[in-house]
Scaffold this motif. Structure first.
Motif, PDB file in Angstrom:
ATOM      1  N   CYS A   1      -1.994  21.723  14.963  1.00 48.40           N
ATOM      2  CA  CYS A   1      -0.741  21.040  15.286  1.00 48.40           C
ATOM      3  C   CYS A   1      -0.550  20.761  16.813  1.00 48.40           C
ATOM      4  O   CYS A   1      -0.048  19.649  17.019  1.00 48.40           O
TER       5      CYS A   1
ATOM      6  N   LYS B   1      -2.195  17.714  17.698  1.00 51.54           N
ATOM      7  CA  LYS B   1      -1.718  16.576  17.045  1.00 51.54           C
ATOM      8  C   LYS B   1      -2.781  16.069  15.765  1.00 51.54           C
ATOM      9  O   LYS B   1      -2.842  15.032  15.686  1.00 51.54           O
ATOM     10  N   GLU B   2      -3.394  16.989  15.263  1.00 53.09           N
ATOM     11  CA  GLU B   2      -4.205  16.777  14.001  1.00 53.09           C
ATOM     12  C   GLU B   2      -3.761  17.369  13.005  1.00 53.09           C
ATOM     13  O   GLU B   2      -3.267  18.352  12.857  1.00 53.09           O
TER      14      GLU B   2
ATOM     15  N   ASP C   1       5.680  20.462  13.939  1.00 53.37           N
ATOM     16  CA  ASP C   1       5.776  18.926  14.138  1.00 53.37           C
ATOM     17  C   ASP C   1       5.327  18.480  12.602  1.00 53.37           C
ATOM     18  O   ASP C   1       4.761  18.158  12.113  1.00 53.37           O
TER      19      ASP C   1
ATOM     20  N   GLU D   1       5.670  15.734  11.643  1.00 56.85           N
ATOM     21  CA  GLU D   1       4.661  14.178  11.301  1.00 56.85           C
ATOM     22  C   GLU D   1       3.591  14.761  10.707  1.00 56.85           C
ATOM     23  O   GLU D   1       2.961  13.882  10.178  1.00 56.85           O
ATOM     24  N   MET D   2       2.858  15.893  11.061  1.00 57.14           N
ATOM     25  CA  MET D   2       1.403  16.393  10.332  1.00 57.14           C
ATOM     26  C   MET D   2       1.814  16.484   8.989  1.00 57.14           C
ATOM     27  O   MET D   2       2.747  16.507   8.198  1.00 57.14           O
TER      28      MET D   2
END
Ligand SMILES: NC(=O)c1ccc[n+]([C@@H]2O[C@H](COP(=O)([O-])OP(=O)(O)OC[C@H]3O[C@@H](n4cnc5c(N)ncnc54)[C@H](O)[C@@H]3O)[C@@H](O)[C@H]2O)c1
Length: 335
Positions: free
Chosen positions: A194, A197-198, A258, A260-261
Motif C-alpha cells: 500500500c 501504491k501497489e 489507501d 484505491e487499492m
C-alpha cells in the motif's frame, strides 16, 4: 533473572524482548550477526551490550554467555516457505547455530533457556484450534529444525543440564518487522504494498485463516516465563485466539491506508496451510495469558510506524541450493 543473553536480539521480536527486559531492570546482552540488519539497535538504551557474532561460532557464543544467567534464543532464518529451497542454510542457522549456543550454555553452567518455536511445528492438522499435545507433523525444513531443537532441549533437560521454556508463536506482527522481505510476514508485505501504491497480492482465494498476534502480546508473556516451574520443558502456545482470513486482513489494511487499492488474486501455493490457529488454554491457565491488542489497534500502530519509515524495495533472494526445484510463488517475484 539478572543478566540475559538475547540471541537474535537485533531482530523484530528480539529487539522488543530486549526493550521489555530492560523495562524490568534486567541487564541485557545481545548476540546477533545482523543478517537481518542492525536498524533496531537504535531502539536500545545505553545499558544494552551488543556483540556482533554468530550462534554457529562456538567462540562467539562463549564470549556472549559470559556472566549471563539466562538465554533467550531467537536467532533464526525464520522463513518457512523459503526454507524448502535453502535446506542447508536453514539447518546451519536454525539448528547448528542453536545447538552450538546450547552446548556453550551448558558449558557455562546456565540453566534457564527460552526458545521461540513456532506453530509451523504442527504442520497440517485435522483439529482446530491446535493444542500443544497435537502430533508435530512438520512439513518444511524450517519446521523440522524447530522441532529438532525442541527435542535437543528436552533431551538435555532430561540429562539434568538445563531448564528449557519452549514457546510456540503464531503469526506475529508489529513495528520493526521487515517490510522489504517478500517471503514472510503477510502484514508488513501488505502494508508495504500500500505504501508503494501497489495492489496487495493474495495466493489463492484469501480464505486462509490465521491468528495475527500483535508483538506486545508475545513479548510480555515470554519475558515473564522464566521461573514458572510448571512451564519447564512444557511447550506452550502463545498468541491470540482471534482468527481472520488473509482476505479480511488485506481489506482492513486497504481501508486504513489507501481505499484505491484492490486485492489481486493469483494461484495458490501448494504449501499453504488453509487454517492455522492454536488453543491457548494452557497459557491462560499457567501464565494467566490474555492477548490484549485487537487486530485494528495493532494494525494502526504498525501502519503508523511503517509510514514513518516509508515504502521499501522488496529484497528478492536469488540464492537457491536446489535450482531444479521451482515454485511459481517463490520464483515469480510477483510480490
Ligand atoms: N515472526 C513470527 O511470526 C514468528 C512466529 C513463530 C516463531 N518465530 C521465531 O521467533 C524468532 C524471532 O523471529 P523474528 O520474526 O523476530 O525474526 P528476525 O529475522 O527479525 O530476527 C532474527 C534475528 O536473528 C539474527 N540471526 C540470524 N541468524 C543468526 C545467527 N546464526 N547468529 C546470530 N544471529 C542470527 C538475525 O540477524 C535477526 O536479527 C525466530 O526464532 C523465529 O523463528 C517468529
Amino acid at each position: 533473572m539478572k543478566k540475559v543473553l538475547v540471541a537474535g536480539g537485533a531482530g523484530f521480536i528480539g529487539s522488543h524482548v530486549v526493550n521489555e527486559l530492560r523495562k524490568r531492570k534486567i541487564e541485557v546482552r545481545v548476540l546477533d550477526n545482523f543478517v537481518g540488519g542492525n536498524q533496531n539497535l537504535g531502539y536500545f538504551d545505553d545499558g544494552v551490550e551488543v556483540i556482533e557474532g554468530d550462534t554457529c561460532r562456538k567462540e562467539d557464543c562463549k564470549k556472549a554467555l559470559e556472566g549471563c544467567d539466562t538465554v533467550f534464543n531467537l536467532a533464526a532464518h525464520a522463513a518457512e516457505g523459503q526454507s524448502v529451497f535453502i535446506p542447508v542454510f536453514n539447518a546451519q542457522t536454525n539448528l547448528i547455530g542453536s545447538v552450538t549456543l546450547l552446548a556453550e550454555t551448558i558449558n557455562a553452567g546456565i540453566r534457564d533457556v527460552v526458545f521461540t518455536s513456532s506453530i509451523a511445528t504442527y504442520g497440517k492438522q485435522k483439529k482446530m484450534p491446535i493444542k500443544e499435545t497435537a502430533p508435530l507433523n512438520v512439513e518444511d525444513p524450517y519446521a523440522i529444525t524447530k522441532k529438532a531443537f525442541e527435542d535437543y532441549l528436552r533431551v538435555y533437560h532430561e540429562l539434568g543440564q538445563i531448564d528449557p521454556y519452549i514457546v510456540r508463536f503464531f503469526n506475529v506482527y508489529g513495528p520493526r518487522q521487515r517490510m522489504d522481505d517478500p517471503y514472510r510476514g503477510v502484514v508488513p508485505i501488505f502494508i508495504n504494498k500500500c505504501l508503494k501504491k501497489e495492489n496487495p497480492v493474495i495466493f489463492g482465494d484469501g480464505l486462509q485463516k490465521r491468528a495475527f498476534t500483535y508483538i506486545s502480546d508475545v513479548v510480555e508473556p515470554i519475558c515473564g516465563i522464566v521461573g514458572n516451574k510448571k512451564l519447564v520443558n512444557n511447550p506452550i502456545n502463545i498468541g491470540t485466539e482471534k482468527v481472520y482470513t488473509v482476505k479480511k486482513l488485506a481489506e482492513e489494511i486497504i481501508k486504513k491506508m489507501d481505499p484505491e487499492m484492490k486485492i489481486e488474486f493469483i494461484p495458490k501455493r501448494t504449501s499453504d496451510v488453509k487454517i492455522a490457529y492454536c488453543d491457548t488454554g494452557k497459557a491462560k491457565k499457567l501464565l494467566k495469558y490474555r492477548a490484549k491488542v485487537s487486530l485494528s489497534d495493532g494494525l494502526d500502530k504498525t501502519i503508523e510506524w511503517a509510514k514513518g519509515l516509508g515504502a521499501q524495495e522488496f529484497r528478492y533472494f536469488d540464492y537457491t541450493e536446489i535450482p531444479k526445484l521451482t515454485h511459481g510463488a517463490y520464483t515469480s517475484k510477483k510480490i
